[in-house]
Design an enzyme around this catalytic site. Structure first.
Site, PDB file in Angstrom:
ATOM      1  CD  GLU A 108      -3.021  -0.969   0.245  1.00  0.00           C
ATOM      2  OE1 GLU A 108      -3.158   0.130  -0.331  1.00  0.00           O
ATOM      3  OE2 GLU A 108      -3.745  -1.946  -0.012  1.00  0.00           O
ATOM      4  CB  CYS A 128      -1.236   7.232   1.067  1.00  0.00           C
ATOM      5  SG  CYS A 128      -2.665   6.309   1.675  1.00  0.00           S
TER       6      CYS A 128
END
Length: 476
Positions: free
Chosen positions: A220, A254
């Site tokens: 991720e 993110c």
């Protein structure tokens, strides 16, 4: 930069922990659904018990408001646990599949089994959330787990370790604290799976280490998630939604909008609405406001300022004078106008409260520049025109997409969340996170009828050859 958690953890302890979990996995039964649900319920209870400790730890590490911690860390974890508890019995059931006509007389099913001993390495930006979400998935899948939280959020990492020790047995889940050397040692071990959230640079090293043990890896990562605004969309709504996604965790997210593409005729209004919205939310002195998060550490704070200076030297313009507080490491969200794809601010993910603005005359001229970039974790499109939306969806790749808002593709628990190529591989959230830690084991059972495979045993007679040609013709 001082780090409270020692970066040197006893190597023997790490290997002993791995062997303890490995032995437990090999010598004990796969945990029942009840055992797993009991563990998740203990985890849920201990999160609530330690809630104030978590809030205090976030204040220490981030100077982050309790509301933001409750909303973006604790609430999401509790919701993930509840969703897993609700569905785990169904997720763990064997899945029957249809029998091929050529294998008449057999039955077939998919058995969902834990991968084994797994490693979770979590980042500092959402240190609790991004440690607990994969932990919930891995534990519900029946794995044995080592969790390594980030050394850059030491106070939160200590609370994570406490919650894990209160919730699970030492032969189920172990939390190991330490720095980069600890992480390097852990990824060199023969885990059955590694789940890493963080930067592309570290991800490349993990893949290299994991390859030596043929360990599967979920990544991720992140990337430069664009927010593209069509000139038909309400600018007031777009600004409000982009601003919220950018101020959350001071842009250290993110999937935060990393830059904005907007029609040149809308730029002046965008800047005005941006200033008005920030003032409405935080008043005139945002860098002292308790509801606005700080930057994680001095190095990252300095990086932001240097990036702005370099971009200005390349031709970018600040919409207003940059405001920052060196004491509490807070930077007021700033717009970099006149930005170009070649500027410093566009070279890598910003991961902070700086927002480059690129104007366009025709969106078609910008698409080749967007296609040349690494694939981001999210793509945000603000438009009511189907042709505009479909054109961008068909030509731009990303891990996920939110239309006419930001962050929703992460917030919706029923959707798979994950990257594409440079922004990651694999998924998290709900069923998709559960399956990330599962081995789907194919099981076939021959019934009482004779096996049809005997038709393919030697000797290869004329009759068998004729039957084979008939089958080939039938399937052609």
């Amino acid at each position: 930069m001082s780090v409270a958690i020692s970066s040197t953890v006893n190597i023997c302890f790490m290997h002993e922990s791995f062997e303890l979990l490995r032995k437990s996995f090999l010598t004990t039964q796969i945990p029942s659904v009840k055992e797993r649900t009991d563990g998740l319920k203990r985890l849920r209870k201990n999160i609530i018990i330690c809630q104030q400790e978590l809030l205090d730890a976030f204040t220490q590490d981030f100077k982050k408001s309790s509301f933001e911690v409750d909303a973006s860390e604790i609430l999401i974890c509790l919701r993930e646990i509840n969703n897993t508890l609700k569905n785990l019995k169904y997720w763990t059931q064997d899945k029957k599949v249809n029998t091929d006509i050529l294998l008449f007389g057999t039955s077939n099913y998919i058995r969902v089994e834990p991968k084994g001993v797994v490693l979770i390495i979590s980042p500092w930006n959402y240190p609790f959330l991004l440690a607990l979400l994969p932990l919930i998935s891995a534990y519900s899948a029946g794995n044995k787990i080592i969790v390594k939280p980030s050394e850059y959020s030491p106070a939160v990492s200590l609370v994570i370790q406490k919650i894990i020790s209160l919730s699970f047995k030492t032969n189920e889940v172990i939390c190991i604290l330490g720095g980069a050397d600890t992480g390097n040692e852990l990824v060199s071990m023969p885990f059955n799976h590694i789940f890493f959230t963080g930067s592309k640079k570290v991800a490349a090293k993990i893949l290299n280490s994991a390859a030596k043990n043929l360990t599967s890896v979920t990544l991720e990562l992140g990337g430069k998630s664009p927010a593209i605004i069509d000139d038909d969309f309400s600018l007031k709504l777009a600004v409000e939604r982009i601003a919220h996604a950018k101020i959350l965790n001071a842009g250290q997210t993110c999937i935060a909008p990393d830059f904005v593409l907007i029609h040149h005729s809308k730029l002046t209004e965008f800047v005005r609405l941006w200033k008005e919205k920030l003032t409405e939310w935080f008043g005139s002195n945002m860098t002292d406001h308790p509801d606005y998060c700080g930057i994680i550490h001095q190095n990252h704070f300095s990086r932001m300022l240097q990036m702005v200076d370099k971009s200005i030297s390349e031709g970018a313009l600040l919409s207003e004078e940059l405001e920052f507080n060196t004491k509490n490491l807070k930077i007021k969200p700033a717009l970099l106008l006149n930005s170009k794809f070649s500027h410093e601010s566009m070279k890598e993910e910003i991961f902070g409260p700086i927002l480059p603005i690129i104007t366009y005359e025709n969106i078609e001229t910008e698409i080749p520049f967007l296609q040349a970039m690494d694939r981001p974790l999210s793509l945000y499109i603000f438009s009511h025109r189907k042709l505009f939306i479909d054109n961008l969806l068909n030509r731009l790749r990303s891990g996920g997409v939110t239309l006419n808002n930001c962050l929703i593709n992460f917030c919706e628990i029923s959707l798979p969340f994950g990257g594409d190529h440079q922004s990651g591989t694999g998924f998290t959230h709900g069923y998709f996170g559960f399956m990330e830690f599962i081995h789907q084991r194919a099981v076939s059972k021959q019934g009482f009828l004779p096996s049809t495979l005997k038709l393919f045993y030697p000797p290869y007679t004329f009759l068998k050859s004729k039957l084979l040609r008939i089958l080939i013709k039938y399937f052609s």
